[in-house]
Design a protein around this motif. Structure first.
Motif, PDB file in Angstrom:
ATOM      1  N   GLY A  13      23.252  33.517  48.546  1.00 28.53           N
ATOM      2  CA  GLY A  13      25.004  34.197  48.041  1.00 28.53           C
ATOM      3  C   GLY A  13      25.826  35.850  48.332  1.00 28.53           C
ATOM      4  N   GLN A  16      29.335  40.594  48.824  1.00 28.60           N
ATOM      5  CA  GLN A  16      28.963  42.055  48.898  1.00 28.60           C
ATOM      6  C   GLN A  16      27.453  42.442  47.945  1.00 28.60           C
ATOM      7  N   ALA A  17      26.615  41.987  46.933  1.00 26.10           N
ATOM      8  CA  ALA A  17      25.778  42.357  47.153  1.00 26.10           C
ATOM      9  C   ALA A  17      25.073  41.747  48.274  1.00 26.10           C
ATOM     10  N   ASP A  39      28.052  29.819  50.487  1.00 26.65           N
ATOM     11  CA  ASP A  39      28.713  28.764  50.714  1.00 26.65           C
ATOM     12  C   ASP A  39      29.966  29.049  50.831  1.00 26.65           C
ATOM     13  N   GLU A  40      30.726  29.517  50.881  1.00 25.45           N
ATOM     14  CA  GLU A  40      32.309  29.611  51.671  1.00 25.45           C
ATOM     15  C   GLU A  40      31.896  30.090  53.245  1.00 25.45           C
ATOM     16  N   ARG A  47      36.336  41.253  47.298  1.00 23.80           N
ATOM     17  CA  ARG A  47      37.183  41.014  46.656  1.00 23.80           C
ATOM     18  C   ARG A  47      38.237  41.824  46.120  1.00 23.80           C
ATOM     19  N   LYS A  52      45.250  42.403  44.800  1.00 19.73           N
ATOM     20  CA  LYS A  52      45.386  43.978  45.454  1.00 19.73           C
ATOM     21  C   LYS A  52      46.570  43.467  46.674  1.00 19.73           C
ATOM     22  N   VAL A  85      22.800  26.314  48.784  1.00 16.71           N
ATOM     23  CA  VAL A  85      21.241  26.426  47.928  1.00 16.71           C
ATOM     24  C   VAL A  85      20.877  25.813  47.131  1.00 16.71           C
ATOM     25  N   THR A 112      24.322  36.022  43.512  1.00 12.27           N
ATOM     26  CA  THR A 112      24.580  34.075  44.017  1.00 12.27           C
ATOM     27  C   THR A 112      26.079  34.786  43.106  1.00 12.27           C
ATOM     28  N   GLY A 113      26.576  35.990  42.431  1.00 12.78           N
ATOM     29  CA  GLY A 113      28.345  36.554  41.461  1.00 12.78           C
ATOM     30  C   GLY A 113      28.141  35.121  40.871  1.00 12.78           C
ATOM     31  N   ARG A 133      39.555  33.443  42.637  1.00 16.93           N
ATOM     32  CA  ARG A 133      37.654  34.193  42.633  1.00 16.93           C
ATOM     33  C   ARG A 133      37.520  34.489  44.066  1.00 16.93           C
ATOM     34  N   ASP A 280      27.157  40.357  40.611  1.00 18.50           N
ATOM     35  CA  ASP A 280      27.799  39.762  39.241  1.00 18.50           C
ATOM     36  C   ASP A 280      27.089  39.163  38.234  1.00 18.50           C
ATOM     37  N   SER A 297      31.769  44.627  38.872  1.00 19.51           N
ATOM     38  CA  SER A 297      32.290  45.792  39.693  1.00 19.51           C
ATOM     39  C   SER A 297      31.262  45.943  41.237  1.00 19.51           C
ATOM     40  N   VAL A 298      31.937  46.520  42.239  1.00 15.78           N
ATOM     41  CA  VAL A 298      31.445  46.644  43.590  1.00 15.78           C
ATOM     42  C   VAL A 298      30.022  47.447  43.511  1.00 15.78           C
ATOM     43  N   PHE A 325      34.498  51.890  38.124  1.00 12.59           N
ATOM     44  CA  PHE A 325      35.667  51.260  38.163  1.00 12.59           C
ATOM     45  C   PHE A 325      36.692  51.596  39.032  1.00 12.59           C
ATOM     46  N   TRP A 326      37.627  50.764  39.246  1.00 12.22           N
ATOM     47  CA  TRP A 326      39.286  51.658  39.486  1.00 12.22           C
ATOM     48  C   TRP A 326      39.138  49.371  39.806  1.00 12.22           C
TER      49      TRP A 326
HETATM   50  C1  LIG Z   1      40.700  39.829  42.594  1.00 14.29           C
HETATM   51  C2  LIG Z   1      39.153  40.284  42.232  1.00 14.29           C
HETATM   52  C3  LIG Z   1      39.699  41.829  42.233  1.00 14.29           C
HETATM   53  C4  LIG Z   1      38.369  42.198  41.759  1.00 14.29           C
HETATM   54  N1  LIG Z   1      38.913  43.837  41.716  1.00 14.29           N
HETATM   55  C5  LIG Z   1      38.024  44.258  41.906  1.00 14.29           C
HETATM   56  C6  LIG Z   1      37.768  46.148  41.688  1.00 14.29           C
HETATM   57  O1  LIG Z   1      39.108  46.100  42.043  1.00 14.29           O
HETATM   58  N2  LIG Z   1      37.127  47.102  41.565  1.00 14.29           N
HETATM   59  C7  LIG Z   1      35.865  46.664  41.053  1.00 14.29           C
HETATM   60  O2  LIG Z   1      35.054  47.483  41.331  1.00 14.29           O
HETATM   61  N3  LIG Z   1      35.285  45.116  41.231  1.00 14.29           N
HETATM   62  C8  LIG Z   1      36.392  44.670  41.490  1.00 14.29           C
HETATM   63  N4  LIG Z   1      36.658  43.319  41.757  1.00 14.29           N
HETATM   64  C9  LIG Z   1      34.688  42.714  41.652  1.00 14.29           C
HETATM   65  C10 LIG Z   1      33.717  42.796  42.525  1.00 14.29           C
HETATM   66  O3  LIG Z   1      34.992  42.063  43.379  1.00 14.29           O
HETATM   67  C11 LIG Z   1      32.574  42.538  42.231  1.00 14.29           C
HETATM   68  O4  LIG Z   1      32.443  42.638  41.339  1.00 14.29           O
HETATM   69  C12 LIG Z   1      31.590  41.583  43.526  1.00 14.29           C
HETATM   70  O5  LIG Z   1      32.409  41.131  44.581  1.00 14.29           O
HETATM   71  C13 LIG Z   1      30.063  40.938  43.552  1.00 14.29           C
HETATM   72  O6  LIG Z   1      30.135  40.340  44.501  1.00 14.29           O
HETATM   73  P1  LIG Z   1      28.489  39.692  44.207  1.00 14.29           P
HETATM   74  O7  LIG Z   1      28.641  39.695  45.769  1.00 14.29           O
HETATM   75  O8  LIG Z   1      27.907  39.834  43.165  1.00 14.29           O
HETATM   76  O9  LIG Z   1      29.018  38.475  43.823  1.00 14.29           O
HETATM   77  P2  LIG Z   1      30.350  37.333  44.706  1.00 14.29           P
HETATM   78  O10 LIG Z   1      31.337  38.178  45.123  1.00 14.29           O
HETATM   79  O11 LIG Z   1      31.153  36.547  43.152  1.00 14.29           O
HETATM   80  O12 LIG Z   1      29.223  36.978  45.378  1.00 14.29           O
HETATM   81  C14 LIG Z   1      28.540  35.839  45.270  1.00 14.29           C
HETATM   82  C15 LIG Z   1      29.143  34.723  46.818  1.00 14.29           C
HETATM   83  O13 LIG Z   1      27.442  33.960  46.250  1.00 14.29           O
HETATM   84  C16 LIG Z   1      28.255  33.149  46.737  1.00 14.29           C
HETATM   85  N5  LIG Z   1      26.652  31.516  45.949  1.00 14.29           N
HETATM   86  C17 LIG Z   1      26.805  31.361  44.924  1.00 14.29           C
HETATM   87  N6  LIG Z   1      25.923  30.226  44.490  1.00 14.29           N
HETATM   88  C18 LIG Z   1      25.616  29.963  45.864  1.00 14.29           C
HETATM   89  C19 LIG Z   1      24.565  28.849  46.348  1.00 14.29           C
HETATM   90  N7  LIG Z   1      23.064  28.403  45.536  1.00 14.29           N
HETATM   91  N8  LIG Z   1      24.274  28.900  47.428  1.00 14.29           N
HETATM   92  C20 LIG Z   1      25.527  29.343  48.746  1.00 14.29           C
HETATM   93  N9  LIG Z   1      26.314  30.461  47.976  1.00 14.29           N
HETATM   94  C21 LIG Z   1      26.250  30.599  46.583  1.00 14.29           C
HETATM   95  C22 LIG Z   1      28.966  32.804  46.135  1.00 14.29           C
HETATM   96  O14 LIG Z   1      30.188  31.452  46.584  1.00 14.29           O
HETATM   97  C23 LIG Z   1      29.910  33.770  46.324  1.00 14.29           C
HETATM   98  O15 LIG Z   1      30.264  33.588  47.325  1.00 14.29           O
HETATM   99  C24 LIG Z   1      37.362  42.402  41.939  1.00 14.29           C
HETATM  100  C25 LIG Z   1      37.003  41.087  42.073  1.00 14.29           C
HETATM  101  C26 LIG Z   1      37.610  39.546  42.308  1.00 14.29           C
HETATM  102  C27 LIG Z   1      37.476  38.402  41.734  1.00 14.29           C
END
Ligand SMILES: Cc1cc2nc3c(=O)[nH]c(=O)nc-3n(C[C@H](O)[C@H](O)[C@H](O)COP(=O)(O)OP(=O)(O)OC[C@H]3O[C@@H](n4cnc5c(N)ncnc54)[C@H](O)[C@@H]3O)c2cc1C
Length: 411
Positions: A13, A16-17, A39-40, A47, A52, A85, A112-113, A133, A280, A297-298, A325-326
């Motif tokens: 994944g 951001q995490a 996978d993107e 995000r 915004k 994966v 994996t979000g 998303r 997430d 959240s970020v 959060f914002w």
């Molecule tokens: C439109 C939008 C606006 C937002 N605004 C805010 C905000 O203002 N403030 C704030 O704090 N948060 C905001 N968020 C939330 C924040 O962006 C998320 O909490 C953060 O991106 C989570 O990061 P993550 O890495 O955990 O998950 P994700 O960003 O979901 O990343 C996970 C990645 O793993 C990939 N993946 C999943 N399974 C697999 C696999 N099996 N193999 C390969 N890749 C895989 C997914 O496709 C994805 O690219 C917003 C989210 C969105 C969608």
């Protein structure tokens, strides 16, 4: 060469995490191989701007990237993008990729979000209906829109309301439909919801609350949205923002414990000692919630990822960061510190019914547990500190804009 140099750490994944786990491993001196698999088709990106500044055309895709090719190279992070994966074999410490490769890991991080929840109603597959998303989602929505577009947004949560503000800014006619009786109902108090309803209505949004979507109408493409009260909103584009489904299937199939997210302990460790999870997708114990929770959240993605990287390296230190959060809508910035769930009292500083600058403080048993601030960044900054300290502030002073929140900090 240190002991770690022959190790292979794999991160599934590339959001951001995942990017933060990779960067933090290097910051802490890990010298082995790091594979970051996503996978993107793009490098890891932020995000929040998707609904915004990127949605309204004020930010370029490049400015969203959190790890650009030179940083990946400098940090020795192997980014495998456009690859999924498909399976984890915990017995052999192997992951299988969608392109047929398999990789051996010493430690594995699952970041994996989640994915956007689809709208369960007839017509949800018509041309012009979108989830939001990813960058690709927003590019597709924008390609369908111009200033004449009539946009219907399903869901009055943060994403729906931010898209509404961005679409109004671009001149579109916007309707927001929310099933509950107020917007942002799950995350904020009625008085804060009422503030956001006011600013959207003032900006010309047709906001319908307490009504559900029955169907999306059209023959091949969207023509309207039919509501439970029988009315039909004419629309060319429908954007659905009704929540997130955590991506847990990979972990579940590997036999890891899953319960509304991948279950981890305070150090981001899953039920397998060689696998961590963060962001997430992770259900973790959170002292501010007083229970297990999955945060979207970020702040959580970044700070929990750093804890996870430490755990991979055997330097376990529990995750104990105050959630924040914002949200940006029109000229208003909402900043939230703490978690307001379970509050029994609320104190206002400023008047949300008349101004665009106020704070709402949430108390439980007299203690400050959270604050929502609009246009009061200093309140937010100090509220973050106060929430961690279990302060029981004087209500009258808390309501008084002349008393800086700093005054509540212990000497
Ligand atoms: C439109 C939008 C606006 C937002 N605004 C805010 C905000 O203002 N403030 C704030 O704090 N948060 C905001 N968020 C939330 C924040 O962006 C998320 O909490 C953060 O991106 C989570 O990061 P993550 O890495 O955990 O998950 P994700 O960003 O979901 O990343 C996970 C990645 O793993 C990939 N993946 C999943 N399974 C697999 C696999 N099996 N193999 C390969 N890749 C895989 C997914 O496709 C994805 O690219 C917003 C989210 C969105 C969608």
């Amino acid at each position: 060469m240190s002991e770690s140099s022959d190790q292979h750490y794999v991160i599934v994944g590339a959001g951001q995490a995942g990017a933060e786990v990779a960067s933090e491993l290097r910051k802490r001196g890990f010298e082995g191989q790091i594979s970051l698999i996503g996978d993107e088709s793009v490098a890891p990106y932020r995000r929040p701007p998707l609904s915004k500044a990127y949605f309204s055309g004020d930010a370029e895709a490049d400015s969203l990237l959190v790890l650009k090719p030179p940083q990946l190279e400098k940090n020795g992070i192997d980014l495998l993008s456009g690859v999924t994966v498909d399976a984890i074999d915990r017995a052999t410490h192997t992951v299988t990729l969608s392109d047929g490769r398999s990789l051996q890991y010493d430690k594995l991080a699952l970041t994996t979000g989640g994915r956007a929840r689809p709208l369960p109603c007839p017509g949800n597959d018509l041309d012009g209906v979108f989830l939001l998303r990813s960058l690709a989602d927003v590019d597709a929505i924008r390609a369908h829109c111009n200033a004449e577009t009539r946009m219907a947004i399903v869901g009055g949560g943060f994403i729906g309301l931010e898209v509404a503000a961005s679409a109004r800014k671009a001149g579109m006619a916007v309707t927001v439909v929310e099933t509950l009786d107020r917007v942002l109902a799950r995350v904020t108090a009625p008085v804060v919801s009422a503030f956001f309803e006011r600013i959207h209505r003032e900006a010309g949004v047709d906001l319908r609350t307490g009504v559900r979507v029955e169907a999306i109408e059209g023959t091949t493409k969207v023509e309207g949205v039919r509501l439970g009260d029988g009315s039909v909103i004419p629309a060319d584009v429908v954007v659905v923002g009704i929540g997130l489904i955590p991506n847990v299937e990979l972990a579940e199939a590997a036999g890891l414990e899953v319960d509304n997210g991948i279950v981890v302990d305070a150090c981001a460790q899953t039920s397998d000692p060689d696998i961590v999870a963060a962001g997430d997708c992770a259900n973790h114990p959170n002292r501010f919630a007083g229970e297990r929770i999955r945060l979207e959240s970020v702040q959580n993605a970044m700070e929990q990822a750093r804890v996870a990287a430490g755990t991979m390296l055997g330097a376990e230190s529990p995750y104990d960061a105050v959630p924040w959060f914002w949200s940006d809508q029109y000229d208003c910035k909402l900043q939230m510190a703490g978690l307001s769930g379970g509050y029994d009292d609320i104190v206002l500083r400023g008047d949300p019914a008349a101004e665009k600058r106020f704070s709402a403080f949430y108390l439980r048993d007299g203690q400050l547990i959270a604050a929502d601030s609009v246009g009061r960044p200093q309140d937010f900054m100090f509220a973050k500190k106060l929430v961690t300290l279990n302060i029981a502030p004087d209500r009258a002073k808390l309501a008084d804009p002349e008393v800086p929140l700093k005054a509540f900090l212990p000497a």
